[in-house]
Design a protein around this motif. Structure first.
Motif, mmCIF file in Angstrom:
data_model
loop_
_atom_site.group_PDB
_atom_site.id
_atom_site.type_symbol
_atom_site.label_atom_id
_atom_site.label_comp_id
_atom_site.label_asym_id
_atom_site.label_seq_id
_atom_site.Cartn_x
_atom_site.Cartn_y
_atom_site.Cartn_z
ATOM 1 N N VAL A 157 -6.404 -0.677 5.599
ATOM 2 C CA VAL A 157 -5.856 0.423 4.800
ATOM 3 C C VAL A 157 -5.216 1.480 5.689
ATOM 4 O O VAL A 157 -4.132 1.991 5.390
ATOM 5 C CB VAL A 157 -6.954 1.066 3.924
ATOM 6 C CG1 VAL A 157 -6.425 2.314 3.227
ATOM 7 C CG2 VAL A 157 -7.465 0.067 2.898
ATOM 8 N N SER A 158 -5.861 1.801 6.819
ATOM 9 C CA SER A 158 -5.325 2.845 7.698
ATOM 10 C C SER A 158 -3.987 2.434 8.307
ATOM 11 O O SER A 158 -3.061 3.241 8.384
ATOM 12 C CB SER A 158 -6.333 3.178 8.803
ATOM 13 O OG SER A 158 -6.543 2.064 9.657
ATOM 14 N N ILE A 159 -3.865 1.182 8.735
ATOM 15 C CA ILE A 159 -2.598 0.744 9.326
ATOM 16 C C ILE A 159 -1.522 0.591 8.255
ATOM 17 O O ILE A 159 -0.347 0.877 8.492
ATOM 18 C CB ILE A 159 -2.778 -0.580 10.117
ATOM 19 C CG1 ILE A 159 -1.508 -0.917 10.910
ATOM 20 C CG2 ILE A 159 -3.149 -1.723 9.211
ATOM 21 C CD1 ILE A 159 -1.202 0.031 12.023
ATOM 22 N N ALA A 160 -1.913 0.160 7.053
ATOM 23 C CA ALA A 160 -0.945 0.041 5.955
ATOM 24 C C ALA A 160 -0.382 1.412 5.595
ATOM 25 O O ALA A 160 0.825 1.567 5.388
ATOM 26 C CB ALA A 160 -1.603 -0.601 4.737
ATOM 27 N N ASN A 161 -1.249 2.416 5.536
ATOM 28 C CA ASN A 161 -0.787 3.777 5.253
ATOM 29 C C ASN A 161 0.128 4.284 6.361
ATOM 30 O O ASN A 161 1.122 4.969 6.099
ATOM 31 C CB ASN A 161 -1.980 4.719 5.093
ATOM 32 C CG ASN A 161 -2.736 4.486 3.798
ATOM 33 O OD1 ASN A 161 -2.184 3.952 2.839
ATOM 34 N ND2 ASN A 161 -3.998 4.873 3.763
ATOM 35 N N HIS A 162 -0.203 3.946 7.597
ATOM 36 C CA HIS A 162 0.621 4.365 8.736
ATOM 37 C C HIS A 162 2.031 3.786 8.639
ATOM 38 O O HIS A 162 3.009 4.435 9.021
ATOM 39 C CB HIS A 162 -0.042 3.907 10.035
ATOM 40 C CG HIS A 162 0.768 4.174 11.264
ATOM 41 N ND1 HIS A 162 0.986 5.447 11.752
ATOM 42 C CD2 HIS A 162 1.435 3.327 12.102
ATOM 43 C CE1 HIS A 162 1.744 5.381 12.835
ATOM 44 N NE2 HIS A 162 2.030 4.110 13.067
ATOM 45 N N LEU A 163 2.132 2.570 8.109
ATOM 46 C CA LEU A 163 3.423 1.889 8.003
ATOM 47 C C LEU A 163 4.068 2.078 6.634
ATOM 48 O O LEU A 163 5.103 1.476 6.349
ATOM 49 C CB LEU A 163 3.241 0.390 8.269
ATOM 50 C CG LEU A 163 2.753 0.009 9.673
ATOM 51 C CD1 LEU A 163 2.448 -1.480 9.740
ATOM 52 C CD2 LEU A 163 3.788 0.385 10.723
ATOM 53 N N TYR A 164 3.456 2.915 5.783
ATOM 54 C CA TYR A 164 3.955 3.156 4.422
ATOM 55 C C TYR A 164 4.044 1.858 3.619
ATOM 56 O O TYR A 164 5.020 1.593 2.915
ATOM 57 C CB TYR A 164 5.333 3.837 4.452
ATOM 58 C CG TYR A 164 5.333 5.181 5.112
ATOM 59 C CD1 TYR A 164 4.719 6.280 4.510
ATOM 60 C CD2 TYR A 164 5.938 5.370 6.349
ATOM 61 C CE1 TYR A 164 4.710 7.520 5.120
ATOM 62 C CE2 TYR A 164 5.933 6.611 6.972
ATOM 63 C CZ TYR A 164 5.319 7.681 6.351
ATOM 64 O OH TYR A 164 5.310 8.910 6.957
ATOM 65 N N LEU A 165 3.017 1.021 3.747
ATOM 66 C CA LEU A 165 2.982 -0.242 3.024
ATOM 67 C C LEU A 165 1.785 -0.281 2.085
ATOM 68 O O LEU A 165 0.754 0.335 2.351
ATOM 69 C CB LEU A 165 2.895 -1.421 4.000
ATOM 70 C CG LEU A 165 4.093 -1.655 4.919
ATOM 71 C CD1 LEU A 165 3.758 -2.724 5.952
ATOM 72 C CD2 LEU A 165 5.314 -2.064 4.116
ATOM 73 N N ASN A 166 1.934 -1.027 1.007
ATOM 74 C CA ASN A 166 0.814 -1.250 0.115
ATOM 75 C C ASN A 166 -0.196 -2.156 0.827
ATOM 76 O O ASN A 166 0.185 -3.187 1.392
ATOM 77 C CB ASN A 166 1.317 -1.928 -1.167
ATOM 78 C CG ASN A 166 0.194 -2.235 -2.127
ATOM 79 O OD1 ASN A 166 -0.488 -3.243 -1.971
ATOM 80 N ND2 ASN A 166 0.013 -1.384 -3.109
ATOM 81 N N PRO A 167 -1.492 -1.805 0.852
ATOM 82 C CA PRO A 167 -2.488 -2.594 1.592
ATOM 83 C C PRO A 167 -2.522 -4.071 1.222
ATOM 84 O O PRO A 167 -2.611 -4.938 2.099
ATOM 85 C CB PRO A 167 -3.810 -1.892 1.250
ATOM 86 C CG PRO A 167 -3.415 -0.475 1.000
ATOM 87 C CD PRO A 167 -2.090 -0.565 0.299
ATOM 88 N N SER A 168 -2.450 -4.378 -0.079
ATOM 89 C CA SER A 168 -2.508 -5.788 -0.484
ATOM 90 C C SER A 168 -1.260 -6.537 -0.025
ATOM 91 O O SER A 168 -1.330 -7.694 0.403
ATOM 92 C CB SER A 168 -2.670 -5.896 -2.001
ATOM 93 O OG SER A 168 -1.582 -5.292 -2.673
ATOM 94 N N TYR A 169 -0.112 -5.859 -0.102
ATOM 95 C CA TYR A 169 1.141 -6.457 0.376
ATOM 96 C C TYR A 169 1.063 -6.698 1.883
ATOM 97 O O TYR A 169 1.406 -7.768 2.387
ATOM 98 C CB TYR A 169 2.305 -5.523 0.043
ATOM 99 C CG TYR A 169 3.625 -5.901 0.678
ATOM 100 C CD1 TYR A 169 4.497 -6.773 0.041
ATOM 101 C CD2 TYR A 169 4.006 -5.370 1.911
ATOM 102 C CE1 TYR A 169 5.707 -7.120 0.619
ATOM 103 C CE2 TYR A 169 5.211 -5.713 2.497
ATOM 104 C CZ TYR A 169 6.057 -6.583 1.846
ATOM 105 O OH TYR A 169 7.247 -6.924 2.423
ATOM 106 N N PHE A 170 0.586 -5.684 2.603
ATOM 107 C CA PHE A 170 0.480 -5.783 4.056
ATOM 108 C C PHE A 170 -0.449 -6.922 4.459
ATOM 109 O O PHE A 170 -0.138 -7.717 5.347
ATOM 110 C CB PHE A 170 -0.031 -4.461 4.621
ATOM 111 C CG PHE A 170 -0.323 -4.506 6.098
ATOM 112 C CD1 PHE A 170 0.701 -4.529 7.021
ATOM 113 C CD2 PHE A 170 -1.634 -4.540 6.554
ATOM 114 C CE1 PHE A 170 0.442 -4.587 8.380
ATOM 115 C CE2 PHE A 170 -1.910 -4.596 7.907
ATOM 116 C CZ PHE A 170 -0.871 -4.614 8.823
#
Length: 328
Positions: A243-256
């Motif tokens: 979740v933290s890296i997905a937020n950093h990359l502005y991506l949805n966690p499930s998509y990421f």
């Protein structure tokens, strides 16, 4: 080029309407001046309305664009033209949120009180996630909703356009899209109606999506992997979550999560552990550093778990590896 095409159409049309003069303005706008004597047999307002309606129709048919017009109040002498044009320019901006293509300025009109853009909590992040998921429908919906709220809150047109321009610049930068950036943003600042601004912004984002975002089959590109590795290296002592890296990359966690595994063949947790264990191999050679210290520096609060992960990827426990490297 379109500007001069509109000017030429207006000039040609004015030849059929006596008393109408077309001249250019300083900011790529056109001015139409009708000079007439009062005559009860001639309805000058209807005469001018027919001209502008004909002009709009021809521009729409030939150039496939919409033009906006604002009628000024009547004035008696040529010396009043400068003042009338300045008031017309200011009033035209006040019609920014109107949907009509024609506005009428009275000699005494009240100035609108606009407000600055309020902070949009979380909206930028949501836009980035939708962008990276190539969800144009979601992007369009969010921007349209923001536009309606801005109109209701009477946000300054200049501030509204600047906010959209900033978001588009961030998307351009994030995707490496650099086609005619300065021209686009300059043209965006010149838009006179909100619907025109939105059309430009959505077309721009659509173009960026078509040309800059990799297909889903390609997953996350190498540039994203470099960004992930850099993030892990900068947060080694933390428990890095998906979740933290997905937020950093502005991506949805499930998509990421889905496309990260599709590209690398492993899940994100395994990737982080493997990255950290490669670093641990170098750190453990330092005789001054204990296994407990290394575990803590790499974000593992439990030495036993750290040893288990280390052995999983290196085939040997950290204590045995440290002893082996110390003898060599």
């Amino acid at each position: 080029m379109i500007y001069y095409a509109v000017y030429n159409i207006a000039q040609e049309l004015a030849g059929s309407f006596s008393g109408i003069t077309v001249f250019t303005g300083e900011k790529l706008d056109l001015h139409l001046l009708i000079n007439y004597r009062r005559d009860l047999t001639v309805n000058v307002h209807e005469f001018f309305r027919l001209f502008t309606a004909d002009l709009q129709s021809k521009v729409r048919n030939y150039l496939k664009i919409e033009i906006y017009m604002v009628y000024s109040y009547e004035f008696q002498s040529m010396g009043q033209i400068g003042r009338a044009l300045e008031e017309l320019r200011l009033y035209n901006r006040e019609l920014y949120y109107d949907t009509d293509s024609i506005g009428i300025m009275t000699q005494r009109h009240g100035r609108s009180e606009y407000h600055e853009v309020a902070q949009q909590e979380g909206l930028k992040e949501k836009l980035f996630r939708a962008f990276h998921e190539k969800d144009m429908a979601a992007l369009s919906h969010m921007i349209d909703k923001y536009a309606k709220q801005s109109a209701a809150d009477k946000i300054s047109p200049t501030s509204f356009i600047a906010q959209l321009s900033q978001w588009v610049r961030l998307l351009e930068y994030d995707s490496g899209y650099d086609k005619e950036c300065n021209i686009f943003h300059s043209n965006l600042e010149s838009t006179m109606r909100q619907q025109e601004t939105l059309k430009c912004v959505l077309e721009r984002i659509s173009a960026i999506l078509r040309e800059s975002i990799p297909d889903e089959d390609e997953g996350i590109d190498r540039q994203k992997l470099k960004a992930i590795d850099r993030y892990i290296s900068e947060h080694l002592s933390e428990n890095i979550s998906l979740v933290s890296i997905a937020n950093h990359l502005y991506l949805n966690p499930s998509y990421f999560s889905r496309y990260f595994k599709k590209m690398t063949g492993i899940n994100f947790t395994d990737y982080v552990d493997r990255h950290k264990m490669n670093i641990a191999l170098e750190m453990i050679k330092d005789k001054e550093m204990s296994v407990e210290m290394i575990a803590a520096m790499l974000g593992y609060s439990d030495r036993t778990y750290f040893s288990k992960v280390f052995k999983k990827y290196n085939g040997i426990s950290p204590v045995d590896y440290k002893g082996k490297s110390g003898r060599s």
